[in-house]
Design an enzyme around this catalytic site. Structure first.
Site, mmCIF file in Angstrom:
data_model
loop_
_atom_site.group_PDB
_atom_site.id
_atom_site.type_symbol
_atom_site.label_atom_id
_atom_site.label_comp_id
_atom_site.label_asym_id
_atom_site.label_seq_id
_atom_site.Cartn_x
_atom_site.Cartn_y
_atom_site.Cartn_z
ATOM 1 N N ASP A 136 0.930 4.057 10.035
ATOM 2 C CA ASP A 136 0.432 3.275 8.896
ATOM 3 C C ASP A 136 -1.081 3.371 8.742
ATOM 4 O OD1 ASP A 136 3.061 2.422 8.472
ATOM 5 O OD2 ASP A 136 2.810 0.656 9.732
ATOM 6 N N SER A 140 0.849 -1.199 0.000
ATOM 7 C CA SER A 140 0.000 0.000 0.000
ATOM 8 C C SER A 140 0.881 1.244 0.000
ATOM 9 C CB SER A 140 -0.873 0.050 1.269
ATOM 10 O OG SER A 140 -1.620 -1.129 1.431
#
Ligand code: GRF
Length: 192
Positions: free
Chosen positions: A149, A140
């Protein structure tokens, strides 16, 4: 023909810097909308620093050891601003960032993370995906926000997990996709 000025990007690394090199490779294309004006690290021994310097990219490193988080981040921030940096690409930067630093770069700092977020934030993503019996892993690219994150995901690529995969074999397969994805997403972001 006049060309648009390129977006000025700093890449922050702590290790080998293979994603940084993928970003640099893409930037070598005259049509690339960004240029890497600085590679910075909190580890003066990071292997990626020498690789960047070998390509003529300016580098800067300062150990964070013995410094308070906000104090160290203010130093990094000052160095980036002195270099006229407009965008930050985190690429294996192994430091939690202070909220002050993050808010100062809101919407202009990207990170690459080797999982299909929101799954497996943090470390050991491939081992955790394999242990969970997942059939698919991936990578990602997301905007950096205050939570680790956790920022909005900009793009993902799925990678199959095979029955005989180890964390290392999976990591190697995901890394190939990381190197393709990050330059593409960064280029899209700076031209939005
Ligand atoms: C990559 O897997 C990246 O997704 C993660 O840390 C690793 C850095 O590798 N954030 P490299 O230094 O870019 O080779």
């Amino acid at each position: 023909m006049t060309s648009l000025p390129k977006a000025r990007v700093a890449v922050l690394i702590s290790g080998r810097g293979s994603n940084m090199l993928a970003l640099a490779d893409a930037a070598a294309d005259p049509a690339c909308p960004y240029e890497i004006v600085l590679v910075a690290s909190n580890d003066p021994e990071a292997a990626g620093l020498a690789a960047a310097a070998a390509r003529g990219i300016p580098t800067w490193a300062q150990s964070h050891k013995g410094m308070k988080r906000a104090e160290f981040d203010a130093l990094v921030d000052a160095r980036l601003r002195a270099a006229g940096v407009e965008w930050i690409a985190l690429a294996g930067y192994m430091r939690i960032l202070s909220t002050e630093f993050i808010s100062g770069w809101e919407g202009r700092m990207l990170n690459i993370h080797p999982s299909l977020l929101p799954k497996y934030k943090g470390l050991d993503t491939h081992a955790r995906a394999i242990a969970a019996g997942d059939g698919v892993g991936g990578v990602s690219v997301h905007l950096v926000t205050a939570e680790l994150d956790d920022g909005p995901v900009l793009a993902q690529v799925e990678v199959p997990i095979f029955p005989d995969d180890t964390p290392d074999t999976l990591a190697a397969r995901v890394l190939i996709e990381e190197h393709r994805l990050y330059p593409r997403v960064l280029a899209q972001m700076v031209t939005r």
